[in-house]
Design a protein around this motif. Structure first.
Motif, PDB file in Angstrom:
ATOM      1  N   ARG A   1      53.032 -17.287  37.048  1.00 26.36           N
ATOM      2  CA  ARG A   1      53.093 -16.088  37.023  1.00 26.36           C
ATOM      3  C   ARG A   1      51.787 -15.543  36.245  1.00 26.36           C
TER       4      ARG A   1
ATOM      5  N   LEU B   1      48.699 -15.946  38.270  1.00 22.88           N
ATOM      6  CA  LEU B   1      48.801 -14.817  39.383  1.00 22.88           C
ATOM      7  C   LEU B   1      48.325 -13.489  38.951  1.00 22.88           C
ATOM      8  N   VAL B   2      49.009 -13.205  37.816  1.00 23.26           N
ATOM      9  CA  VAL B   2      48.493 -11.962  37.178  1.00 23.26           C
ATOM     10  C   VAL B   2      47.012 -11.652  36.957  1.00 23.26           C
TER      11      VAL B   2
ATOM     12  N   ILE C   1      44.600 -13.401  38.170  1.00 19.94           N
ATOM     13  CA  ILE C   1      43.790 -13.598  39.254  1.00 19.94           C
ATOM     14  C   ILE C   1      43.764 -12.059  39.768  1.00 19.94           C
ATOM     15  N   VAL C   2      44.869 -11.285  40.290  1.00 19.54           N
ATOM     16  CA  VAL C   2      44.988 -10.124  40.534  1.00 19.54           C
ATOM     17  C   VAL C   2      44.321  -9.211  39.571  1.00 19.54           C
ATOM     18  N   VAL C   3      44.214  -9.097  38.388  1.00 20.93           N
ATOM     19  CA  VAL C   3      43.365  -8.495  37.558  1.00 20.93           C
ATOM     20  C   VAL C   3      41.981  -8.686  37.750  1.00 20.93           C
TER      21      VAL C   3
ATOM     22  N   GLY D   1      40.570  -9.643  40.218  1.00 19.08           N
ATOM     23  CA  GLY D   1      40.219  -9.310  41.516  1.00 19.08           C
ATOM     24  C   GLY D   1      39.859  -7.786  41.663  1.00 19.08           C
ATOM     25  N   LEU D   2      41.072  -6.983  40.872  1.00 20.08           N
ATOM     26  CA  LEU D   2      40.688  -5.544  40.916  1.00 20.08           C
ATOM     27  C   LEU D   2      39.319  -5.280  40.093  1.00 20.08           C
TER      28      LEU D   2
END
Length: 141
Positions: free
Chosen positions: A119, A122-123, A125-127, A129-130
């Protein structure tokens, strides 16, 4: 913690009254004795080989010493205050445990170690990416 019930040995200036597992527990015992006006000293009991070089993170046993004339009073005080093995009846039930079956809403999450790391990754990677998308938009303007 163990209350040591031994008399004064020959040539001893201080008497051991307690044996604690950690330095924090020794500090609590010393604070209790200090409140009653009994001066005390805590010394490291043993040198634990696996923890050599660990610094402040070591868990080392301590011996608590007092003056011979204060030993009986200190043992009596520690015996009154310290509870080594409380009975199950004396330990209160957690507040919401009786009504846990009646609870509504989402169930509590139960992540194991791998789930927690997954988790967090994943968080992250998302941050990232943004942030990448934001910088690409700013660069193209």
């Amino acid at each position: 913690m163990e209350i040591v019930d031994r008399g004064v040995g020959r040539g001893e200036e201080l008497v051991q009254v307690a044996y604690t597992d950690t330095r924090e527990e020794a500090a609590l015992v010393r604070g209790l004795l200090r409140e009653e006006g009994i001066r005390s000293l805590a010394r490291q009991a043993t040198l634990n080989a696996p923890t050599i070089g660990m610094g402040l993170l070591t868990r080392t046993a301590r011996r608590v010493y007092v003056r011979p004339e204060d030993a009986d009073r200190a043992r009596e005080l520690l015996g009154e205050v310290m509870i080594e093995n409380p009975l199950e009846d004396d330990v209160p039930e957690p507040v919401n445990a009786a009504h846990l079956a009646d609870a509504r809403g989402r169930r509590p999450r139960d992540y194991n170690v791998i789930g927690a790391y997954a988790r967090a990754c994943l968080v992250a990677i998302v941050v990232l990416g943004l942030v990448f998308v934001f910088f690409e938009l700013v660069r193209q303007m």
